[in-house]
Design an enzyme around this catalytic site. Sequence first.
Site, PDB file in Angstrom:
ATOM      1  CG  LEU A  94      51.108  52.234  80.162  1.00  0.00           C
ATOM      2  CD1 LEU A  94      49.573  51.980  80.109  1.00  0.00           C
ATOM      3  CD2 LEU A  94      51.592  52.711  81.517  1.00  0.00           C
ATOM      4  CG  HIS A  95      56.893  47.258  80.159  1.00  0.00           C
ATOM      5  ND1 HIS A  95      57.398  48.703  80.588  1.00  0.00           N
ATOM      6  CD2 HIS A  95      57.836  46.365  80.998  1.00  0.00           C
ATOM      7  CE1 HIS A  95      58.279  48.477  81.230  1.00  0.00           C
ATOM      8  NE2 HIS A  95      58.649  47.192  81.545  1.00  0.00           N
TER       9      HIS A  95
END
Length: 388
Positions: free
Chosen positions: A220-221
């Site tokens: 996740l970013h």
Amino acid sequence: MGDSLRSAGPLVCVVGARPNYMKMAPLLRAFGARPALPGVVLVHTGQHYDLAMNERLFADLQLPAPDLNLEVGSGTHAVQTAEVMRRFEPVVDELKPGCVIVVGDVNSTLACSLVAGKKNIPVAHVEAGLRSYDREMPEEINRLLTDQLADILYTTERSAADNLQREGIDASRVQFVGNVMIDSLLAHRPRAIAPAQTLERAGIDRAIAEGPAGFGVVTLHRPSNVDSPDAFCEAVAALVGVASRIPLVWPVHPRARANIDRFGLAASLSAAAITLLQPQGYLEMLGLMANARVVLTDSGGIQEETTALSVPCLTMRENTERPITVEQGTNTLVGRDSALIGRCIDEILRNGGKRGRVPELWDGRTAERIAAHLETWLAMPKLARCGG
Ligand code: UD1
């Protein structure tokens, strides 16, 4: 034809951030295999600079060291984009490229296209025409503008041509060639590192990768998931729910890592069966993904890689610019909806989940097709290119 091409300015190939590298590596090889094409100059803008985000991937992908590094580093979008432009302009003035080749949708992609476009240097955009229709994503703005500027638009899936047509881009500029990132995946898959080894090297119990339930992988970013405390807490709550069913391994991007600390999420993560790792190299990621029972992500590229690997992917976003991964591949859009994620995990644990099929021209030969097309295109008189 070959001589005039070779005496044209070089092919200036631009990379800036991690997801660019796996796209550029096969292109450099394919350009190098065509002696009639002009020489290549590899420019790194320096958007990503950490060892794990950068040099390790270069080594894994057998990318040559960049000929030039503009060392722009981090900044706001305006600062980063402007800084790339400011530093790329003298490079273009000096090298007088025959063509600038950009890939993907990061800030460096747009910045270098804009500099080249204004100097009337041809721009080729690899991975053109993808649209999420969500302008809150910085990448969507980069895609829209890069495609307006590009002279040649190489697309990965057929739906991209419809998006481009809607934006008034002439079909003669668009070439459906397939997915160059899958060239890298297929070339390096035999060298993928076993997950147990990746965990062991990180000082973590290798048994996590060898348990009977298998394991899931998380990345996740995106700012929409990790930059606001509410969104990030909701995403973490959903992951904690999944981890009660299947252990999760999460190589954490620096942006997400900073916000885990800032929003006080470390305690709930460490209480769950979620193992945090540093950002991984390409071969480690390939090994983790290929052996996972499920991947939960908000990355664009990983949606495609999991489709090519036939591993179920739950995309924690409301939309995707890569619809073929949902229609034909293994991808399901789940947002941060814990109940929906839970139902998908049930199905994956029960019967393996979505298997999908590999999309058209994701065959490992896309870079060769691009190199062949570029050679013909560059040899054409300027007025004849793209229908005059
Ligand atoms: C960029 C791309 C995104 C891509 C992602 C993959 C844009 C708009 N975004 O997002 O499309 O999916 O890369 O990783 O271009 N940082 C480090 N080390 C680095 C690089 C960044 O610590 O080597 C930190 C910095 O604190 C920085 C933050 O990560 O502020 C974000 O980096 P940035 O390059 O601005 O965007 P990404 O979120 O990485």
